[in-house]
Design a protein around this motif. Structure first.
Motif, PDB file in Angstrom:
ATOM      1  N   SER A  16       0.849  -1.188   0.000  1.00  0.00           N
ATOM      2  CA  SER A  16       0.000   0.000   0.000  1.00  0.00           C
ATOM      3  C   SER A  16       0.883   1.236   0.000  1.00  0.00           C
ATOM      4  CB  SER A  16      -0.900  -0.009   1.241  1.00  0.00           C
ATOM      5  OG  SER A  16      -0.113  -0.041   2.412  1.00  0.00           O
ATOM      6  N   PRO A  17       0.464   2.270  -0.706  1.00  0.00           N
ATOM      7  CA  PRO A  17       1.298   3.477  -0.773  1.00  0.00           C
ATOM      8  C   PRO A  17       1.479   4.101   0.604  1.00  0.00           C
ATOM      9  CG  PRO A  17      -0.910   3.897  -1.666  1.00  0.00           C
ATOM     10  CD  PRO A  17      -0.794   2.419  -1.442  1.00  0.00           C
ATOM     11  N   ALA A  18       2.669   4.624   0.822  1.00  0.00           N
ATOM     12  CA  ALA A  18       2.954   5.287   2.090  1.00  0.00           C
ATOM     13  C   ALA A  18       2.159   6.579   2.181  1.00  0.00           C
ATOM     14  CB  ALA A  18       4.447   5.571   2.198  1.00  0.00           C
ATOM     15  N   THR A  19       1.642   6.837   3.363  1.00  0.00           N
ATOM     16  CA  THR A  19       0.826   8.031   3.580  1.00  0.00           C
ATOM     17  C   THR A  19       1.686   9.132   4.191  1.00  0.00           C
ATOM     18  OG1 THR A  19      -1.170   6.708   3.913  1.00  0.00           O
ATOM     19  CG2 THR A  19      -1.186   8.973   4.749  1.00  0.00           C
ATOM     20  N   ARG A  20       1.608  10.314   3.594  1.00  0.00           N
ATOM     21  CA  ARG A  20       2.350  11.458   4.115  1.00  0.00           C
ATOM     22  C   ARG A  20       1.395  12.625   4.313  1.00  0.00           C
ATOM     23  NH1 ARG A  20       5.892  15.540   1.704  1.00  0.00           N
ATOM     24  NH2 ARG A  20       5.576  14.576  -0.353  1.00  0.00           N
ATOM     25  N   THR A  21       1.416  13.191   5.510  1.00  0.00           N
ATOM     26  CA  THR A  21       0.554  14.331   5.830  1.00  0.00           C
ATOM     27  C   THR A  21       1.282  15.618   5.483  1.00  0.00           C
ATOM     28  OG1 THR A  21      -0.431  13.071   7.652  1.00  0.00           O
ATOM     29  CG2 THR A  21      -0.782  15.446   7.644  1.00  0.00           C
ATOM     30  N   ILE A  22       0.622  16.469   4.722  1.00  0.00           N
ATOM     31  CA  ILE A  22       1.232  17.719   4.288  1.00  0.00           C
ATOM     32  C   ILE A  22       0.258  18.881   4.513  1.00  0.00           C
ATOM     33  CG2 ILE A  22       2.615  16.565   2.528  1.00  0.00           C
ATOM     34  CD1 ILE A  22       0.662  17.840   0.456  1.00  0.00           C
ATOM     35  N   VAL A  23       0.794  20.085   4.453  1.00  0.00           N
ATOM     36  CA  VAL A  23      -0.013  21.301   4.513  1.00  0.00           C
ATOM     37  C   VAL A  23      -0.210  21.863   3.122  1.00  0.00           C
ATOM     38  CG1 VAL A  23      -0.090  23.676   5.358  1.00  0.00           C
ATOM     39  CG2 VAL A  23       0.680  21.835   6.861  1.00  0.00           C
ATOM     40  N   SER A  24       0.857  21.919   2.351  1.00  0.00           N
ATOM     41  CA  SER A  24       0.792  22.430   0.989  1.00  0.00           C
ATOM     42  C   SER A  24       1.912  21.790   0.188  1.00  0.00           C
ATOM     43  CB  SER A  24       0.927  23.949   0.957  1.00  0.00           C
ATOM     44  OG  SER A  24       2.207  24.348   1.424  1.00  0.00           O
ATOM     45  N   ALA A  25       1.832  21.925  -1.130  1.00  0.00           N
ATOM     46  CA  ALA A  25       2.860  21.342  -1.981  1.00  0.00           C
ATOM     47  C   ALA A  25       2.782  21.961  -3.365  1.00  0.00           C
ATOM     48  CB  ALA A  25       2.709  19.825  -2.069  1.00  0.00           C
ATOM     49  N   VAL A  26       3.921  21.943  -4.045  1.00  0.00           N
ATOM     50  CA  VAL A  26       3.990  22.255  -5.473  1.00  0.00           C
ATOM     51  C   VAL A  26       4.390  20.955  -6.157  1.00  0.00           C
ATOM     52  CG1 VAL A  26       5.049  23.658  -7.257  1.00  0.00           C
ATOM     53  CG2 VAL A  26       4.696  24.630  -4.983  1.00  0.00           C
ATOM     54  N   LEU A  27       3.452  20.343  -6.874  1.00  0.00           N
ATOM     55  CA  LEU A  27       3.688  19.034  -7.471  1.00  0.00           C
ATOM     56  C   LEU A  27       4.593  19.140  -8.688  1.00  0.00           C
ATOM     57  CD1 LEU A  27       0.099  17.508  -7.180  1.00  0.00           C
ATOM     58  CD2 LEU A  27       1.985  17.434  -5.539  1.00  0.00           C
ATOM     59  N   ALA A  28       5.141  18.007  -9.100  1.00  0.00           N
ATOM     60  CA  ALA A  28       6.082  17.982 -10.221  1.00  0.00           C
ATOM     61  C   ALA A  28       5.454  18.490 -11.511  1.00  0.00           C
ATOM     62  CB  ALA A  28       6.615  16.564 -10.414  1.00  0.00           C
ATOM     63  N   ASP A  29       4.152  18.326 -11.666  1.00  0.00           N
ATOM     64  CA  ASP A  29       3.487  18.796 -12.881  1.00  0.00           C
ATOM     65  C   ASP A  29       3.041  20.250 -12.788  1.00  0.00           C
ATOM     66  OD1 ASP A  29       1.429  18.604 -11.077  1.00  0.00           O
ATOM     67  OD2 ASP A  29       0.315  17.044 -12.137  1.00  0.00           O
ATOM     68  N   GLY A  30       3.425  20.945 -11.701  1.00  0.00           N
ATOM     69  CA  GLY A  30       3.104  22.358 -11.561  1.00  0.00           C
ATOM     70  C   GLY A  30       1.844  22.657 -10.784  1.00  0.00           C
ATOM     71  N   ARG A  31       1.074  21.640 -10.426  1.00  0.00           N
ATOM     72  CA  ARG A  31      -0.148  21.886  -9.662  1.00  0.00           C
ATOM     73  C   ARG A  31       0.187  22.353  -8.241  1.00  0.00           C
ATOM     74  NH1 ARG A  31      -3.455  16.548  -9.662  1.00  0.00           N
ATOM     75  NH2 ARG A  31      -1.328  15.668  -9.663  1.00  0.00           N
ATOM     76  N   LEU A  32      -0.625  23.256  -7.733  1.00  0.00           N
ATOM     77  CA  LEU A  32      -0.480  23.770  -6.373  1.00  0.00           C
ATOM     78  C   LEU A  32      -1.514  23.102  -5.473  1.00  0.00           C
ATOM     79  CD1 LEU A  32      -0.056  27.624  -7.010  1.00  0.00           C
ATOM     80  CD2 LEU A  32       1.718  25.868  -6.816  1.00  0.00           C
ATOM     81  N   VAL A  33      -1.066  22.684  -4.303  1.00  0.00           N
ATOM     82  CA  VAL A  33      -1.938  22.010  -3.335  1.00  0.00           C
ATOM     83  C   VAL A  33      -1.942  22.813  -2.048  1.00  0.00           C
ATOM     84  CG1 VAL A  33      -2.383  19.884  -2.049  1.00  0.00           C
ATOM     85  CG2 VAL A  33      -1.363  19.771  -4.350  1.00  0.00           C
TER      86      VAL A  33
END
Length: 477
Positions: A16-33
């Motif tokens: 199962s994929p590892a779960t990581r808790t985040i607040v925000s991120a800039v994904l490799a494809d440029g999407r903002l989270v």
């Protein structure tokens, strides 16, 4: 005959994929989270911006990793220690958003108009600060009862991911909060009065305005062993305090305003109403959309405040200038930086280093030789500035100031320490940096006994005689 045994290869169970808790991120494809928090339901989600529209999701699958937001029942969210938007709301344009933020701050806070404009722009800057390598801090200082806490409450609440640290009993949680949430630290310095806590706070402030300078701390692993842990503390900070920091380099990182010395406007509400929280959430949602729209463009160009200013001022304030669109506000920031630069130069002008440079400026022109002896410097410095020192300065003291504070390295020549000719090339730059002028050197010249002895002799007349009266003569009426 033995039966043939068939061995079947066991297939590994899918991981199962590892779960990581985040607040925000800039994904490799440029999407903002970005994390959303819905106060009505107490739940969280992600807002994902793809450059054109916003999508809402509760998790993001990235290969072997699954990104999830912090749970809504997290005490830091429930008790409003950390604040998030609840949606990304469309706004008309940046000028309109700036006007709305300015109206909100003006409604609840009473500060000088230029500082109010800078505070508005600082709020917007916090939403895109991660596009810059350096940043300034915002500070209000003054005596108690002058509106500092109100300023933190009102302005801090609309910054990106504000972390309200007023309830921290020690500085230690701040390292974890800043590293985990990477938001805007809202700090009342008065809460940390003891020397060890203040020292830890200074570490955060010294390292926190430039990307790539984490704070290293030793933490226990099992109660016995300790290991170094790096905490990222880079990010905007809004500080309220009574005085100033002793470290002048740290002081140069702040955009500051005094909150006392003026009467409170009569229209400022004494208490914050429940509607203020609604205003905050509405603005925070619009500012999230501002981040989505502005992020790609922010940080692409820089303009120095003024190349004649102190390098630190240009380094710290240029990122904020680059994010300000209104020309009037850009000029307000330049005016503030101009006053700060003048204050820094004036402050250096009355320092021990400036006094020493005034002596050097005089001796470099009127000294007995190109190599200025430290003994001559100490002698003239001691007489010119005797009122500022309890004991006469020694050549060793002068040498220490030259090396450690001014970057000039004396050398030994014929048994005495002197400033060699090649080191004197640094003096012109130091004169400008400390605002040491010819007039300062002339004031020092009055204490030069060598020159004074020359001036005690009367000039010769045309026949080479000196007119000297009888010492015993007494004028008669």
């Amino acid at each position: 005959m033995k039966p043939v045994q068939h061995h079947m290869e066991e297939k590994p169970e899918p991981r199962s994929p590892a779960t990581r808790t985040i607040v925000s991120a800039v994904l490799a494809d440029g999407r903002l989270v970005e994390t959303l928090y819905m106060p009505e339901s107490g739940s969280t989600a992600f807002a994902v911006w793809d450059g054109e529209r916003v999508g809402i999701t509760h998790e993001i699958a990235l290969g072997d990793e699954r990104l999830v937001p912090y749970r809504g029942d997290n005490p830091l969210l429930k008790h409003r220690v950390v604040l998030f938007p609840s949606a990304a709301t469309i706004f008309e344009d940046t000028a309109t958003l700036v006007a709305e933020v300015a109206a909100y701050i003006h409604k609840y806070v009473d500060v000088a108009t230029p500082f109010e404009k800078l505070a508005v722009e600082y709020v917007l800057f916090t939403w895109v600060y991660d596009r810059f390598q350096e940043l300034p801090y915002l500070r209000l200082h003054g005596e108690y009862g002058s509106g500092k806490t109100r300023f933190l409450q009102v302005v801090g609440a609309i910054c990106r991911t504000p972390i309200f640290a007023g309830g921290a009993s020690t500085v230690s949680p701040l390292f974890h909060l800043l590293d985990r949430f990477q938001g805007t630290l809202i700090l009342d310095e008065a809460d940390f009065r003891f020397s060890d806590e203040r020292a830890q706070l200074v570490k955060i402030l010294n390292n926190g305005n430039t990307r790539g300078f984490p704070v290293l701390r030793s933490e226990s692993v099992n109660g016995k062993e300790y290991r170094p842990v790096a905490y990222q503390v880079y990010g905007p900070k809004i500080v309220a305090m009574r005085g100033e920091f002793d470290d002048r380099a740290l002081e140069s990182r702040f955009i500051s305003e005094r909150s006392d010395g003026r009467a409170l406007r009569s229209d400022i509400p004494i208490n914050l109403s429940a509607s203020q929280a609604d205003e905050v959430l509405e603005l925070r949602n619009k500012l999230l959309m501002y981040r989505f729209r502005r992020f790609a463009e922010a940080g692409n160009w820089f303009e120095p405040i003024d190349r004649s200013f102190e390098p630190r001022l240009n380094q710290v304030f240029s990122p904020l200038l680059a994010n300000i669109e209104a020309q009037e506000t850009r000029e307000a920031l330049r005016a503030y930086a101009r006053a700060r630069n003048r204050a820094l130069v004036d402050e250096r002008g009355v320092s021990n280093e400036a006094q020493l440079l005034a002596v050097l400026r005089h001796l470099s022109v009127n000294g007995p030789s190109p190599a200025i002896a430290l003994a001559d410097i100490a002698d003239l410095y001691g007489r010119a500035f005797a009122a500022d020192h309890l004991t006469p300065p020694t050549p060793r003291f002068i040498g220490g100031v030259l090396r450690k504070r001014l970057g000039i390295r004396p050398q030994k020549s014929h048994g005495v320490y002197v400033i060699p000719a090649m080191e004197r090339a640094k003096l012109s730059y130091l004169y400008d940096r400390y605002n040491v002028t010819d007039e300062d050197a002339e004031r020092v010249a009055a204490f030069d006994t060598t020159r004074a002895l020359e001036l005690t002799f009367e000039p010769l007349d045309r026949q080479g005689r000196v007119e000297v009266g009888d010492v015993g003569d007494v004028a008669t009426p």
